[in-house]
Design a protein around this motif. Structure first.
Motif, PDB file in Angstrom:
ATOM      1  N   ASP A   1      -7.758  -2.454  -0.774  1.00  0.00           N
ATOM      2  CA  ASP A   1      -7.073  -1.330  -0.194  1.00  0.00           C
ATOM      3  C   ASP A   1      -7.122  -0.020  -1.341  1.00  0.00           C
ATOM      4  OD1 ASP A   1      -7.359  -1.932   2.340  1.00  0.00           O
ATOM      5  OD2 ASP A   1      -5.141  -2.660   2.354  1.00  0.00           O
TER       6      ASP A   1
ATOM      7  N   LYS B   1      -7.009   3.446   0.047  1.00  0.00           N
ATOM      8  CA  LYS B   1      -5.706   3.736   0.876  1.00  0.00           C
ATOM      9  C   LYS B   1      -4.502   4.230  -0.178  1.00  0.00           C
ATOM     10  CE  LYS B   1      -6.456   1.049   4.927  1.00  0.00           C
ATOM     11  NZ  LYS B   1      -5.962  -0.249   5.639  1.00  0.00           N
ATOM     12  N   VAL B   2      -4.539   3.538  -1.287  1.00  0.00           N
ATOM     13  CA  VAL B   2      -3.596   3.708  -2.298  1.00  0.00           C
ATOM     14  C   VAL B   2      -3.707   5.097  -2.911  1.00  0.00           C
ATOM     15  CG1 VAL B   2      -2.847   3.104  -4.799  1.00  0.00           C
ATOM     16  CG2 VAL B   2      -3.083   1.229  -2.949  1.00  0.00           C
TER      17      VAL B   2
ATOM     18  N   VAL C   1       0.767  -1.238   0.000  1.00  0.00           N
ATOM     19  CA  VAL C   1      -0.068  -0.005   0.037  1.00  0.00           C
ATOM     20  C   VAL C   1       0.866   1.264  -0.016  1.00  0.00           C
ATOM     21  CG1 VAL C   1      -1.507   1.068   1.357  1.00  0.00           C
ATOM     22  CG2 VAL C   1      -2.025  -1.071   1.060  1.00  0.00           C
TER      23      VAL C   1
END
Length: 153
Positions: free
Chosen positions: A106, A109-110, A59
């Motif tokens: 995710d 989040k990236v 991430v």
């Protein structure tokens, strides 16, 4: 130096020349007080940032790739504004695509790597609507691609 470029310099970022399009499209379209910037792929001074989230990249690496896209988006905005990036009123929307495995979840989040950078660089004018979606693959194997809509004066 513009106020925005001064803030970018404080963050250790200098805007490079806007990347040229790689196919039959334009890098941005200005319509009234809106600028629509074509998708910018993850690249830095070392070249393309490639890989698949959930397999090759974590991430944090993905967020760094997203930040690189955000810097390219601002370079395109500067070009669209004839070099005067201080014409920016606000970032309206980012649409982020993450090259990821089927089980990777995710993506937000990236893409935070781009969103957090926009707010750090632009303050409240950097707050925006957003989408963050997965892609089975992206052009040239890049990790992230992000397009943007900006309001200018």
């Amino acid at each position: 130096m513009s106020a925005i470029e001064t803030k970018l310099a404080e963050l250790g970022v200098a805007l490079h020349d806007a990347p040229a399009p790689a196919a039959n499209y334009v890098p941005y379209v200005v319509s009234g007080n809106m600028v629509y910037v074509s998708g910018q792929i993850s690249a830095d001074v070392n070249g393309l940032i490639t890989g698949k989230l959930g397999a090759d990249l974590d991430v944090d690496a993905g967020a760094d790739a997203a930040k690189a896209c955000a810097i390219s988006l601002l370079a395109q905005l500067k070009a669209a504004c004839g070099g005067d990036i201080d014409r920016l009123v606000r970032v309206v929307k980012l649409v982020g695509f993450v090259n990821s495995t089927a089980d990777f979840t995710d993506q937000p989040k990236v893409i935070n790597g781009a969103s957090d950078f926009m707010v750090a660089a632009l303050g409240d004018a950097g707050r925006h609507a957003r989408s963050a979606v997965s892609a089975a693959s992206l052009p040239l194997g890049v990790a992230v691609e992000i397009e943007a809509i900006f309001q200018i004066k």
